[in-house]
Write a protein that holds these residues in place. Structure first.
Motif, PDB file in Angstrom:
ATOM      1  N   HIS A 203       4.830  -9.935   3.548  1.00  0.00           N
ATOM      2  CA  HIS A 203       5.028  -9.070   2.392  1.00  0.00           C
ATOM      3  C   HIS A 203       3.694  -8.536   1.878  1.00  0.00           C
ATOM      4  O   HIS A 203       2.665  -9.195   1.973  1.00  0.00           O
ATOM      5  CB  HIS A 203       5.714  -9.845   1.260  1.00  0.00           C
ATOM      6  CG  HIS A 203       7.076 -10.319   1.638  1.00  0.00           C
ATOM      7  ND1 HIS A 203       8.202  -9.891   1.008  1.00  0.00           N
ATOM      8  CD2 HIS A 203       7.504 -11.171   2.599  1.00  0.00           C
ATOM      9  CE1 HIS A 203       9.255 -10.466   1.553  1.00  0.00           C
ATOM     10  NE2 HIS A 203       8.848 -11.245   2.518  1.00  0.00           N
ATOM     11  N   ASN A 204       3.754  -7.338   1.315  1.00  0.00           N
ATOM     12  CA  ASN A 204       2.591  -6.817   0.603  1.00  0.00           C
ATOM     13  C   ASN A 204       3.059  -6.284  -0.747  1.00  0.00           C
ATOM     14  O   ASN A 204       4.244  -6.108  -0.985  1.00  0.00           O
ATOM     15  CB  ASN A 204       1.857  -5.752   1.431  1.00  0.00           C
ATOM     16  CG  ASN A 204       2.665  -4.495   1.631  1.00  0.00           C
ATOM     17  OD1 ASN A 204       3.144  -3.901   0.666  1.00  0.00           O
ATOM     18  ND2 ASN A 204       2.830  -4.074   2.886  1.00  0.00           N
ATOM     19  N   ARG A 205       2.151  -6.020  -1.615  1.00  0.00           N
ATOM     20  CA  ARG A 205       2.487  -5.638  -2.993  1.00  0.00           C
ATOM     21  C   ARG A 205       3.203  -4.294  -3.096  1.00  0.00           C
ATOM     22  O   ARG A 205       3.845  -4.012  -4.090  1.00  0.00           O
ATOM     23  CB  ARG A 205       1.223  -5.588  -3.846  1.00  0.00           C
ATOM     24  CG  ARG A 205       0.624  -6.934  -4.082  1.00  0.00           C
ATOM     25  CD  ARG A 205      -0.613  -6.769  -4.960  1.00  0.00           C
ATOM     26  NE  ARG A 205      -1.085  -8.031  -5.451  1.00  0.00           N
ATOM     27  CZ  ARG A 205      -0.665  -8.600  -6.582  1.00  0.00           C
ATOM     28  NH1 ARG A 205       0.219  -8.016  -7.315  1.00  0.00           N
ATOM     29  NH2 ARG A 205      -1.150  -9.760  -6.955  1.00  0.00           N
ATOM     30  N   ASP A 206       3.113  -3.456  -2.105  1.00  0.00           N
ATOM     31  CA  ASP A 206       3.688  -2.117  -2.176  1.00  0.00           C
ATOM     32  C   ASP A 206       5.117  -2.032  -1.645  1.00  0.00           C
ATOM     33  O   ASP A 206       5.696  -0.959  -1.624  1.00  0.00           O
ATOM     34  CB  ASP A 206       2.809  -1.131  -1.395  1.00  0.00           C
ATOM     35  CG  ASP A 206       1.431  -1.017  -1.989  1.00  0.00           C
ATOM     36  OD1 ASP A 206       1.299  -1.216  -3.213  1.00  0.00           O
ATOM     37  OD2 ASP A 206       0.481  -0.758  -1.234  1.00  0.00           O
ATOM     38  N   GLU A 207       5.684  -3.138  -1.195  1.00  0.00           N
ATOM     39  CA  GLU A 207       7.007  -3.080  -0.609  1.00  0.00           C
ATOM     40  C   GLU A 207       8.081  -2.906  -1.675  1.00  0.00           C
ATOM     41  O   GLU A 207       7.988  -3.428  -2.774  1.00  0.00           O
ATOM     42  CB  GLU A 207       7.296  -4.350   0.198  1.00  0.00           C
ATOM     43  CG  GLU A 207       6.525  -4.362   1.498  1.00  0.00           C
ATOM     44  CD  GLU A 207       6.907  -5.520   2.371  1.00  0.00           C
ATOM     45  OE1 GLU A 207       7.104  -5.283   3.567  1.00  0.00           O
ATOM     46  OE2 GLU A 207       7.005  -6.644   1.863  1.00  0.00           O
ATOM     47  N   ASN A 208       9.100  -2.151  -1.293  1.00  0.00           N
ATOM     48  CA  ASN A 208      10.255  -1.927  -2.154  1.00  0.00           C
ATOM     49  C   ASN A 208      11.395  -2.791  -1.616  1.00  0.00           C
ATOM     50  O   ASN A 208      11.857  -2.593  -0.504  1.00  0.00           O
ATOM     51  CB  ASN A 208      10.639  -0.447  -2.111  1.00  0.00           C
ATOM     52  CG  ASN A 208      11.869  -0.146  -2.929  1.00  0.00           C
ATOM     53  OD1 ASN A 208      12.549  -1.035  -3.420  1.00  0.00           O
ATOM     54  ND2 ASN A 208      12.160   1.127  -3.075  1.00  0.00           N
ATOM     55  N   PHE A 209      11.850  -3.729  -2.419  1.00  0.00           N
ATOM     56  CA  PHE A 209      12.892  -4.634  -1.973  1.00  0.00           C
ATOM     57  C   PHE A 209      14.285  -4.163  -2.386  1.00  0.00           C
ATOM     58  O   PHE A 209      15.229  -4.939  -2.408  1.00  0.00           O
ATOM     59  CB  PHE A 209      12.614  -6.053  -2.493  1.00  0.00           C
ATOM     60  CG  PHE A 209      11.398  -6.652  -1.847  1.00  0.00           C
ATOM     61  CD1 PHE A 209      11.494  -7.232  -0.592  1.00  0.00           C
ATOM     62  CD2 PHE A 209      10.161  -6.612  -2.472  1.00  0.00           C
ATOM     63  CE1 PHE A 209      10.381  -7.776   0.020  1.00  0.00           C
ATOM     64  CE2 PHE A 209       9.045  -7.148  -1.864  1.00  0.00           C
ATOM     65  CZ  PHE A 209       9.156  -7.732  -0.619  1.00  0.00           C
TER      66      PHE A 209
END
Length: 164
Positions: A54-60
């Motif tokens: 995961h990275n901070r820019d991912e949209n879940f």
């Protein structure tokens, strides 16, 4: 879960295709991923995701589609309790080879719960009619685009319309 229980491990990411590895699958795929394993004998799902990926820019937001699929299926939970029959007219591998829409069913108490999906649609506006049959009963479902169809048919009725 009992000794005959089957648990499927599923993910909302691609794993095997190097060009998209670890990227999120499409929203319609997430919804289908929550529904179709139960039509193949699963008694439960384990949603797995690599926490190191995961990275901070991912949209879940994609998980909402997965949860929606589980919710839709839960409306028919009685179809998966007690004695029921899985209706698997064609192996999944054959659908992959022919690129035809897939359908599966669960038969119980003269009702046929049908899940259908056209992962090979060319666009959101593609319309295809899929023949559905169980023993002497025949019907069809119409799919638009990548829709994940889920509906119960009462086979005691003379009409081929879904009952709920």
């Amino acid at each position: 879960m009992g000794a005959d229980s089957l648990l499927f491990f599923v993910s909302v990411r691609y794993f095997y295709n190097p060009s998209v590895k670890d990227k999120f699958i499409k929203p319609y795929m997430a919804e289908a991923t929550a529904i179709f394993p139960f039509f193949s004998g699963a008694n439960g799902l384990w949603l797995w995701d690599d926490p190191l990926n995961h990275n901070r820019d991912e949209n879940f937001g994609l998980y909402e589609h997965f949860i929606n699929g589980l919710y839709r299926l839960s409306l028919y939970k009685n179809m998966f309790e007690g004695n029921y029959e899985l209706v698997i007219p064609t192996p999944a591998r054959d659908y992959n080879d022919t690129q035809k829409p897939i359908w599966r069913g669960v038969f119980k108490d003269n009702n046929l719960l049908v899940a259908a999906h056209n992962p090979y649609a060319k666009s959101d506006n593609d319309v295809v009619t899929v023949p559905v049959a169980y023993k002497n009963w025949q019907g069809s479902v119409t799919l638009k685009g990548y829709e994940v169809f889920l509906c119960k048919f009462d086979l005691s009725l003379t009409s081929n319309e879904p009952s709920g």
